[in-house]
Design an enzyme around this catalytic site. Structure first.
Site, PDB file in Angstrom:
ATOM      1  CG  LEU A  38      -9.518  60.931 -15.565  1.00  0.00           C
ATOM      2  CD1 LEU A  38      -9.792  62.351 -16.357  1.00  0.00           C
ATOM      3  CD2 LEU A  38      -7.916  60.278 -15.937  1.00  0.00           C
ATOM      4  N   GLY A  39     -10.981  61.106 -10.967  1.00  0.00           N
ATOM      5  CA  GLY A  39     -10.756  61.808  -9.739  1.00  0.00           C
ATOM      6  C   GLY A  39     -12.521  61.875  -9.321  1.00  0.00           C
ATOM      7  N   GLY A  41     -15.029  63.875  -6.289  1.00  0.00           N
ATOM      8  CA  GLY A  41     -15.243  64.733  -5.334  1.00  0.00           C
ATOM      9  C   GLY A  41     -16.697  64.928  -5.044  1.00  0.00           C
ATOM     10  CG  PHE A  43     -19.381  69.883  -6.501  1.00  0.00           C
ATOM     11  CD1 PHE A  43     -20.412  70.096  -5.892  1.00  0.00           C
ATOM     12  CD2 PHE A  43     -18.305  70.481  -6.237  1.00  0.00           C
ATOM     13  CE1 PHE A  43     -20.373  71.043  -4.860  1.00  0.00           C
ATOM     14  CE2 PHE A  43     -18.164  71.549  -5.379  1.00  0.00           C
ATOM     15  CZ  PHE A  43     -19.224  71.955  -4.747  1.00  0.00           C
ATOM     16  N   GLY A  44     -19.109  65.123  -7.941  1.00  0.00           N
ATOM     17  CA  GLY A  44     -19.159  64.224  -9.252  1.00  0.00           C
ATOM     18  C   GLY A  44     -17.935  63.425  -9.285  1.00  0.00           C
ATOM     19  CB  VAL A  46     -13.504  63.761 -13.119  1.00  0.00           C
ATOM     20  CG1 VAL A  46     -12.975  63.929 -14.472  1.00  0.00           C
ATOM     21  CG2 VAL A  46     -14.110  64.779 -12.409  1.00  0.00           C
ATOM     22  CG  ASP A 169     -14.356  75.196  -5.034  1.00  0.00           C
ATOM     23  OD1 ASP A 169     -14.050  75.381  -4.002  1.00  0.00           O
ATOM     24  OD2 ASP A 169     -14.767  73.898  -5.563  1.00  0.00           O
TER      25      ASP A 169
END
Length: 320
Positions: A38-39, A41, A43-44, A46, A169
């Site tokens: 799904l996405g 970034g 940090f990880g 998804v 954030d």
């Protein structure tokens, strides 16, 4: 208790413990297939997970090379939002922190090591994030929807601040939307939990999203609820104007703020939305005013979240 896609029977997820098995998460994401992403970034990554009964959840696989230690991100999210229940805060439905034996290369030799995977599972929100809905789709959301989103974000943040959580954030990518376009604050990897009577703290490790970081945090490492208010101000301005805070990889949003301040006059609002009048015209004006107050350099001049919510509630009308 949650029911399955067919109705009546408890869903698979509702019958599982919060500590979800890694094999189960691999199965529902088709072994973390690229088709389920799904996405991604810093940090990880998804993924969409689809349980055997058809229920969808969001699975975030934390990155090994994240800007913040993976264990810290995991602990922040689980400890800070596991028990939270608010309409405007994303619901954490489970987690996984499990070691598996893998063959890895170390100094030219292959060894068997325990590799820990850290994953977080959230309710699935079909409309995606606010970033996509504001700037990446051809049809611009109408003002009533955007005003509802602004109010919802503020109500969610008021709840977090009331229990001494600072998000750290806030940005359009971290606001998720459900099927009714109700906003949910997500991604608590950088969040801080303040102790009783504590109003601010200082850190040497400044981490966040360029263009949304409050100046006192960026330059002095100072954290308080007013850090969130600065980011919230940018969110409000972007959602109101449908103009992107393009920092061009600069840490400051100075140019975007100046552009809104200089250009978004009453005349400009009328030219953008000639068919809006009365309550809605006033709502847009006040949202821009609140947004600009939130991004004051001096944090003491920024309004509190309670004041913002009260002002927005005062603008709400039965016709909106």
């Amino acid at each position: 208790m949650a029911t399955g896609a067919s109705g009546g029977q408890p869903s698979v997820l509702s019958t599982l413990p919060k500590d979800l098995p890694l094999d189960f998460l691999k199965t529902i994401t088709d072994q973390f297939s690229p088709e389920h992403i799904l996405g991604t970034g810093a940090f990880g990554t998804v993924y969409m997970g689809i349980a055997p009964d058809g229920q969808k959840i969001t699975v975030k696989k934390l990155a090994e090379n994240s800007p913040i230690a993976r264990d810290k991100l995991f602990t922040n999210e689980v400890q800070n939002i596991m028990a939270l229940h608010h309409e405007n805060v994303v619901k954490l439905v489970g987690y996984c922190h499990e070691a598996q034996k893998k063959v890895v290369q170390n100094n030219g030799r292959y060894i068997v090591a325990d590799i820990v995977e850290s994953l977080l599972c959230y309710e699935y929100l079909p409309q995606g994030n606010l970033q996509k809905n504001l700037f990446e789709v051809s049809c611009v959301m109408d003002w009533d929807t955007r005003f509802k989103i602004i109010k919802g974000i503020c109500q969610g943040l008021a709840f977090l601040h009331s229990i001494s959580i600072v998000h750290m954030d806030l940005k359009p990518e971290n606001i998720l939307l459900d099927g009714k376009m109700i906003p949910k604050i997500a991604d608590f990897g950088l969040s801080r939990l303040f102790g009783q009577e504590q109003t601010r703290m200082r850190t040497q490790n400044v981490v966040g999203s360029y263009g949304y970081i409050a100046p006192e945090y960026l330059y002095k490492g100072e954290i308080s609820t007013k850090s969130d208010i600065y980011s919230l101000g940018l969110l409000i301005l972007e959602t109101t104007t449908v103009e992107k805070n393009c920092s061009n990889n600069e840490p400051s949003a100075t140019q975007f703020i100046k552009s809104v301040h200089d250009n978004w006059t009453d005349e400009h609002i009328v030219s953008q939305w000639p068919h809006l009048y009365g309550d809605r015209f006033q709502q847009i004006k006040v949202c821009i005013k609140i947004g600009l107050e939130c991004v004051e350099i001096d944090r003491q001049k920024r309004p509190s979240i309670e004041e913002i919510v009260n002002r927005l509630n005062g603008l709400w009308s039965t016709g909106s």
